[in-house]
Every structure is written in C-alpha cells, then in structure tokens.
Design a protein around this motif. Sequence first.
Motif, PDB file in Angstrom:
ATOM      1  N   GLN A  67       6.609  11.914   8.355  1.00  0.00           N
ATOM      2  CA  GLN A  67       7.303  10.825   7.664  1.00  0.00           C
ATOM      3  C   GLN A  67       7.295   9.533   8.474  1.00  0.00           C
ATOM      4  O   GLN A  67       7.007   8.457   7.943  1.00  0.00           O
ATOM      5  N   TRP A  74       2.976  10.157  -4.962  1.00  0.00           N
ATOM      6  CA  TRP A  74       2.203   9.651  -3.819  1.00  0.00           C
ATOM      7  C   TRP A  74       2.855  10.045  -2.500  1.00  0.00           C
ATOM      8  O   TRP A  74       2.171  10.404  -1.540  1.00  0.00           O
ATOM      9  N   TRP A  75       4.173  10.000  -2.441  1.00  0.00           N
ATOM     10  CA  TRP A  75       4.878  10.403  -1.226  1.00  0.00           C
ATOM     11  C   TRP A  75       4.591  11.870  -0.891  1.00  0.00           C
ATOM     12  O   TRP A  75       4.316  12.226   0.253  1.00  0.00           O
ATOM     13  N   TRP A  82       2.034   2.436   6.962  1.00  0.00           N
ATOM     14  CA  TRP A  82       2.360   1.471   5.900  1.00  0.00           C
ATOM     15  C   TRP A  82       2.469   0.064   6.477  1.00  0.00           C
ATOM     16  O   TRP A  82       1.948  -0.901   5.914  1.00  0.00           O
ATOM     17  N   LEU A 133       5.616   3.812  -1.884  1.00  0.00           N
ATOM     18  CA  LEU A 133       6.180   5.029  -1.310  1.00  0.00           C
ATOM     19  C   LEU A 133       7.305   5.589  -2.162  1.00  0.00           C
ATOM     20  O   LEU A 133       7.664   6.770  -2.032  1.00  0.00           O
ATOM     21  N   ARG A 154      12.110   4.344   1.609  1.00  0.00           N
ATOM     22  CA  ARG A 154      10.946   4.406   0.729  1.00  0.00           C
ATOM     23  C   ARG A 154      11.035   3.344  -0.372  1.00  0.00           C
ATOM     24  O   ARG A 154      10.050   2.672  -0.687  1.00  0.00           O
ATOM     25  N   VAL A 181       3.990   7.923   8.332  1.00  0.00           N
ATOM     26  CA  VAL A 181       3.707   7.283   7.044  1.00  0.00           C
ATOM     27  C   VAL A 181       4.170   5.834   7.081  1.00  0.00           C
ATOM     28  O   VAL A 181       3.438   4.917   6.687  1.00  0.00           O
TER      29      VAL A 181
END
Length: 213
Positions: free
Chosen positions: A200, A188-189, A207, A183, A129, A203
């Motif tokens: 996950q 926001w995460w 991204w 992230l 992240r 995500v």
Amino acid sequence: MKNYAPTIPVCQLDENNYFVGMTTADLDPLESNGHYLIPRLCIQAEQPESKKGFIAQWTGDNWQYIEDHRGETVYSKETGEVVAINEPGILPAIVTTMPCPDIYHQWSEKANNWVEKADAAQLRLQNKRNTAGTLSRMQMLSQLEISLGKNKQALVEAAENAMSGIELIKIRNYILETQSFALENELWWNFLTNILQIQQDNVFEMWAEARTI
C-alpha cells in the motif's frame, strides 16, 4: 419635609429573571412620599456578586447563581461539531468542551474522552485513496512499466492469470480503455495491491512519482 434622591439604583432583569445590569429609577414627581418609578423588569435589590462562569437569577427573595456557558465553544459527542449554547444552565450531557481530534475518533463515555474508532486505519486509508486524485493514462502505464517492468500487455496478462468472469472483463477494459486512473476505484486498487501485490505505501509512492512524468 424629607428630601429624597432624584434617582435610586435598581437591578434590571430579563424575561427569565436573569440579572442584566444596573439602571436607575426616577423619583415619582407626583408623589411626595419617596415613591420611585421602577422600570419594567427591574427590582430594588442589592447588585448580585459577579461570579465567573455563573449568572445571577432572582428567585423573588434572593439571588441564586446558575452556570452560564453561553459563548463557550463546546462540541457534540455524536458528531464532533461545534454546538451553540444559547441558555444558561449546566452543559447538556451530549456535549463536551474537548474538541474532536479528527474524523477518525469517536466519543467514549467510559474514557470520558475521544478515542480512535476501531476502523480508524481503514478509514484513513480510504480517505488517502479518495484524495489521491487521478493520473492520466500515460502517467499510470509509464510508471508501472518503470517500477515493475510491466507494459500494458503484461498488465492484461497478469489480470487474466488471476481473475475471471465479469471482474476480469472490467479490469481488462479499465487497463485498455480508461483515460484516467484513480485509487478510489476499488477494482483498480485491488488490482494493484492484490494482483500485482504492490504494498500500500508503495502504491502511494508510485502515484506521487507518476505525477512527475
């Protein structure tokens, strides 16, 4: 009159009586009895045997052999960092010759090896992240609309349906006002994974796709 050799071999030592190498002692020109001028830190003795991984030390009567790890690469069991060995002797108990695989491992005396930390998966996720970088406002909102069919207003409504208080205010302002999304931002995460319920791995896929927009 006996003839003496002009020089003889002698062993050169350092301040701790460790063998350095061979040199020569000159015959004393002022004496006629075979006296030699032995240089400082030198002794008349047989050259010690060369043993890999050891250094010879003069005890006063003979040679003893001491482990010598100078020049070897060893690692701190606490940090995994390289430790310099500057003196002969056995390796300190706090180091190992095995390199630490990565920051997600720690030393185990029981296993006599590096083992994964109990929270390795969490640490890997956090590092992923943290190194994901940022997306512009246009990239992030466009990708969410493409992937989820949710525009900016729909994102705000999702937050309002699931959150309240200061957390709701923060995420609503983030959606409506921020110019870059990250992230590593915990708020926001959590919104992406808990409120929008995006897996996950998905995500990170989203991204990466958003960077092409």
